[in-house]
Scaffold this motif. Sequence first.
Motif, PDB file in Angstrom:
ATOM      1  N   SER A  82       0.832  -1.214   0.000  1.00 27.57           N
ATOM      2  CA  SER A  82       0.000   0.000   0.000  1.00 27.57           C
ATOM      3  C   SER A  82       0.863   1.260   0.000  1.00 27.57           C
ATOM      4  O   SER A  82       0.559   2.223  -0.713  1.00 27.57           O
ATOM      5  CB  SER A  82      -0.967  -0.006   1.175  1.00 27.57           C
ATOM      6  N   LEU A  83       1.938   1.265   0.792  1.00 25.01           N
ATOM      7  CA  LEU A  83       2.827   2.437   0.783  1.00 25.01           C
ATOM      8  C   LEU A  83       3.502   2.623  -0.580  1.00 25.01           C
ATOM      9  O   LEU A  83       3.628   3.746  -1.068  1.00 25.01           O
ATOM     10  CB  LEU A  83       3.877   2.311   1.887  1.00 25.01           C
ATOM     11  N   GLY A  84       3.907   1.524  -1.177  1.00 28.62           N
ATOM     12  CA  GLY A  84       4.521   1.589  -2.506  1.00 28.62           C
ATOM     13  C   GLY A  84       3.539   2.085  -3.556  1.00 28.62           C
ATOM     14  O   GLY A  84       3.883   2.909  -4.427  1.00 28.62           O
ATOM     15  N   MET A  85       2.310   1.585  -3.475  1.00 27.77           N
ATOM     16  CA  MET A  85       1.294   1.985  -4.440  1.00 27.77           C
ATOM     17  C   MET A  85       0.951   3.469  -4.286  1.00 27.77           C
ATOM     18  O   MET A  85       0.858   4.207  -5.270  1.00 27.77           O
ATOM     19  CB  MET A  85       0.040   1.124  -4.226  1.00 27.77           C
ATOM     20  N   ILE A  86       0.792   3.925  -3.054  1.00 24.98           N
ATOM     21  CA  ILE A  86       0.475   5.334  -2.809  1.00 24.98           C
ATOM     22  C   ILE A  86       1.610   6.230  -3.275  1.00 24.98           C
ATOM     23  O   ILE A  86       1.391   7.266  -3.917  1.00 24.98           O
ATOM     24  CB  ILE A  86       0.183   5.552  -1.307  1.00 24.98           C
ATOM     25  N   TYR A 142       3.394  15.629  -1.917  1.00 25.80           N
ATOM     26  CA  TYR A 142       2.930  14.464  -2.665  1.00 25.80           C
ATOM     27  C   TYR A 142       2.712  13.266  -1.740  1.00 25.80           C
ATOM     28  O   TYR A 142       1.867  12.424  -1.985  1.00 25.80           O
ATOM     29  CB  TYR A 142       3.952  14.069  -3.735  1.00 25.80           C
ATOM     30  N   TRP A 143       3.519  13.202  -0.741  1.00 22.56           N
ATOM     31  CA  TRP A 143       3.492  12.015   0.122  1.00 22.56           C
ATOM     32  C   TRP A 143       3.165  12.424   1.548  1.00 22.56           C
ATOM     33  O   TRP A 143       4.042  12.572   2.390  1.00 22.56           O
ATOM     34  CB  TRP A 143       4.848  11.306   0.064  1.00 22.56           C
ATOM     35  N   GLY A 144       1.897  12.618   1.849  1.00 20.97           N
ATOM     36  CA  GLY A 144       1.451  12.971   3.189  1.00 20.97           C
ATOM     37  C   GLY A 144       1.042  11.715   3.936  1.00 20.97           C
ATOM     38  O   GLY A 144      -0.052  11.195   3.759  1.00 20.97           O
ATOM     39  N   TYR A 178      -2.721   8.822   4.596  1.00 22.41           N
ATOM     40  CA  TYR A 178      -2.782   7.464   4.040  1.00 22.41           C
ATOM     41  C   TYR A 178      -2.838   6.380   5.091  1.00 22.41           C
ATOM     42  O   TYR A 178      -2.824   5.198   4.766  1.00 22.41           O
ATOM     43  CB  TYR A 178      -1.592   7.236   3.111  1.00 22.41           C
ATOM     44  N   VAL A 179      -2.892   6.773   6.356  1.00 25.47           N
ATOM     45  CA  VAL A 179      -2.939   5.769   7.428  1.00 25.47           C
ATOM     46  C   VAL A 179      -4.162   4.857   7.297  1.00 25.47           C
ATOM     47  O   VAL A 179      -4.032   3.630   7.400  1.00 25.47           O
ATOM     48  CB  VAL A 179      -2.873   6.440   8.816  1.00 25.47           C
ATOM     49  N   PRO A 180      -5.376   5.384   7.043  1.00 22.59           N
ATOM     50  CA  PRO A 180      -6.520   4.469   6.898  1.00 22.59           C
ATOM     51  C   PRO A 180      -6.351   3.489   5.741  1.00 22.59           C
ATOM     52  O   PRO A 180      -6.692   2.306   5.869  1.00 22.59           O
ATOM     53  CB  PRO A 180      -7.705   5.406   6.652  1.00 22.59           C
ATOM     54  N   ILE A 181      -5.819   3.962   4.625  1.00 22.54           N
ATOM     55  CA  ILE A 181      -5.623   3.077   3.467  1.00 22.54           C
ATOM     56  C   ILE A 181      -4.602   1.990   3.808  1.00 22.54           C
ATOM     57  O   ILE A 181      -4.812   0.799   3.531  1.00 22.54           O
ATOM     58  CB  ILE A 181      -5.159   3.888   2.241  1.00 22.54           C
ATOM     59  N   CYS A 182      -3.505   2.394   4.446  1.00 24.44           N
ATOM     60  CA  CYS A 182      -2.464   1.425   4.815  1.00 24.44           C
ATOM     61  C   CYS A 182      -2.996   0.415   5.829  1.00 24.44           C
ATOM     62  O   CYS A 182      -2.704  -0.779   5.734  1.00 24.44           O
ATOM     63  CB  CYS A 182      -1.236   2.146   5.376  1.00 24.44           C
ATOM     64  N   PHE A 183      -3.785   0.896   6.801  1.00 26.88           N
ATOM     65  CA  PHE A 183      -4.350  -0.010   7.804  1.00 26.88           C
ATOM     66  C   PHE A 183      -5.269  -1.034   7.147  1.00 26.88           C
ATOM     67  O   PHE A 183      -5.167  -2.244   7.413  1.00 26.88           O
ATOM     68  CB  PHE A 183      -5.115   0.797   8.855  1.00 26.88           C
TER      69      PHE A 183
END
Length: 173
Positions: A70-74, A91-93, A97-102
């Motif tokens: 998920s981190l790589g994709m974001i 670009y990278w906040g 993205y914590v909910p998406i990564c979780f």
Amino acid sequence: MSDTKKYLVGIFNDDDVLLHAVKNVRKAGFKITDCFTPFPVHGLEHEMGLKGTSLHTAGFFFGLTGLIVSLGMITFINAFDYPTIFGGKPYWGLLAYVPICFEHTVLYAAVGMTVAFYYLCNLYPGKQPKIVDERTTDDMFAMTFEMDGSQDTDAIADLLKKEGAVEVYQKEI
């Protein structure tokens, strides 16, 4: 070449009798192949001397894989594929993205552990189950010994009968 094996099967009609028998059979030095019960019997795995499962370790690594993906994709999407600046934010906040990564971590861990569970239990489509005794799916309990010629079948059968087995027989599966 045949892949059938010979087993000595001891049938019990009570879970407490089976638990006590497993303890005494192991003390006598015989190696139990497996026990079959119609429901989970508390403490049976401990008495059989089974190792703990590695499923939780697999779950950790599946979850870690989901987090990395998920981190790589974001990072790829926001920094290289479609970079868009909203209100001067970077670009990278990471906090956004914590909910998406979780969610991705939980999804990978859950799906991975399910697949690992089926693999470890030999439960996959097309697999023919090797049922030792149909009665173990209803109300009886079975203790099995794989017979490769090095065990004393009569000694094991006598011990099983002494420990409360209602039936002892050999079967090829």
